[in-house]
Scaffold this active site. Structure first.
Site, PDB file in Angstrom:
ATOM      1  N   GLU A 188      86.075  34.070  25.373  1.00  0.00           N
ATOM      2  CA  GLU A 188      87.249  35.175  25.636  1.00  0.00           C
ATOM      3  C   GLU A 188      87.259  36.302  24.874  1.00  0.00           C
ATOM      4  OE1 GLU A 188      90.913  33.160  25.968  1.00  0.00           O
ATOM      5  OE2 GLU A 188      91.728  34.679  24.779  1.00  0.00           O
ATOM      6  N   ASP A 210      88.421  29.388  19.283  1.00  0.00           N
ATOM      7  CA  ASP A 210      89.808  29.143  19.190  1.00  0.00           C
ATOM      8  C   ASP A 210      90.274  29.504  18.286  1.00  0.00           C
ATOM      9  OD1 ASP A 210      90.187  27.024  21.688  1.00  0.00           O
ATOM     10  OD2 ASP A 210      88.514  26.741  20.958  1.00  0.00           O
TER      11      ASP A 210
END
Ligand code: TRH
Length: 407
Positions: free
Chosen positions: A298, A45
């Site tokens: 990610e 994040d």
């Protein structure tokens, strides 16, 4: 128009600022961005939000990055939280300072709500009041997780009307990063060195350069569930001299745990080297230098594929196996061949044995098509418009024409 950084939020100490700010292209309007990020877990994040902030700043924009956990930023972007990055101010939210900033916060041109984190209603109220008195609304984007699944392409750019709270009646828009030219694209590297050929001479990497004997380098950045003991045994069994660079955190712990189980099986031509937490541009550089990147999450996947080196993705495991279609969609998007699919199947299964891994093709084998596939994929992805550029284009376009609903 010069970058706008409100005086109350200005960087406090620029003595160690990286000298990397570039002017935006003459045609590019300079904007003020708010990026909101709540850390769910791990580093992705913060990693994504920081990367976006750094790229916007590199292009001359002003960014306020609102984070609820500043911890990983200390190593990911040293000095950032202390205000030493030109164009970026970092704020801890929610906190006493956050509330105190509300009355004097300038209205931004763009709000990025990362991964569906909700902006605080108190702050939103003050900004809605400011927007109404100024007769303009920020472009509001919900930046979603990277996925190659069909729903992401279908949803990219869709409006999401706000039905309640201070901004009732406003509209947010979904932005989905992805591998297709029809998606929001991928974030690229965020440092001025990105255009230079990668080199082990970087001062933070020189100590981890492979030795001169033709040793190969594998980067390990994984979750606890990866078949680490099997990997170590398989590498020992290849007969190839390999150094395994182990990323700090869960991977390092998992390797230490696995070593304890390898009684008598250690040695061979495998050299284990434990990395410290590296700043993001240095970590990116490493992805461009290794012969094989075992990445996760990610952001490191997005960087690894763009680095053009063979990589295997350990996907973030989700309840009910929701990660499985996401993994398959990725493999399809990159036109993975059977050996690459097999690698992913084994690497995402904690019970995989060393024999299974040993039977797999390694990218340094003479007849391996893997490096060529990885390089071609990076070239292909390089033809897509990157995520940062798409966001800027969309925000500028929307500013010029607020009735435009899709990017
Ligand atoms: O840490 P992650 O597993 O993050 C994940 C993903 O974002 C996932 O989608 C999300 O659901 C979950 O968190 C909550 O892996 P990722 O995404 O690769 O992020 C790691 C970041 O940390 C990336 O920006 C690279 C950076 N990094 C460094 O810069 N230096 C380092 O030494 C290391 C180990 C990582």
């Amino acid at each position: 128009m010069p970058p706008r950084t409100p005086s109350s939020l200005q960087a406090t100490d620029t003595s160690a600022a990286p000298a990397h700010t570039q002017s935006p292209p003459a045609s590019e309007k300079v904007l003020l961005w708010d990026i909101f990020c709540k850390v769910i877990d791990n580093y992705g994040d913060v990693g994504v939000c920081w990367r976006l902030a750094a790229q916007l700043a590199l292009r001359g924009h002003s960014v306020r990055l609102w984070l609820d956990d500043l911890g990983p930023l200390q190593w990911l972007a040293p000095g950032a939280a202390q205000g030493r990055w030109p164009g970026i101010s970092v704020h801890h939210w929610p906190s006493a300072q956050y509330a105190a900033l509300v009355p004097e916060t300038l209205l931004a041109d763009v709000w990025i709500e990362a991964f569906g984190c909700d902006i605080s209603p108190a702050w939103l109220q003050s900004q809605v009041d400011a927007a109404e008195s100024q007769g303009r609304r920020p472009a509001w984007i919900n930046l979603e997780y990277l996925s190659a699944e069909p729903f992401a392409l279908r949803s990219h750019g869709l409006p999401s009307p706000v039905l309640q709270g201070p901004a009732k009646g406003w509209t947010k828009y979904f932005f989905y990063p992805g591998f297709s030219p029809l998606s929001g694209g991928l974030l690229g590297r965020s440092d001025a060195q990105a255009a230079q050929p990668p080199s082990w001479l970087n001062p933070e990497l020189a100590a981890f350069a492979p030795d001169a004997s033709g040793e190969r380098t594998v980067l390990l950045f994984s979750y606890a569930g990866a078949p680490i003991a099997a990997l170590l045994q398989a590498l020992i069994g290849t007969g190839q001299a390999v150094q395994l660079l182990v990323a700090a955190g869960q991977s390092a712990q998992a390797v230490r745990d696995a070593l304890a189980t390898l009684r008598g099986g250690r040695g061979g031509q495998l050299r284990l080297r434990f990395l410290p937490y590296l700043p993001q541009p240095v970590f990116d550089l490493l992805l461009a230098l290794c012969d094989l990147n075992l990445v996760r999450g990610e952001d490191s996947l997005a960087q690894a594929v763009q680095a053009g080196k063979p990589c295997v993705w350990q996907i973030y495991p989700q309840d009910g196996g929701a990660h499985e279609p996401k993994l398959q969609a990725y493999l399809q998007a990159i036109a993975a061949d059977t050996p690459l699919r097999t690698w992913h199947r084994f690497w995402n299964n904690p019970s995989t044995t060393s024999l299974a891994l040993q039977a797999l093709a390694w990218p340094w084998e003479a007849d391996s098509a893997w490096p060529r596939h990885a390089a071609a994929l990076a070239t292909q992805l390089g033809q897509n418009t990157d995520l940062c550029s798409q966001l800027i284009d969309w925000a500028v376009l929307r500013g010029a024409n607020p009735t435009t609903l899709r990017p």
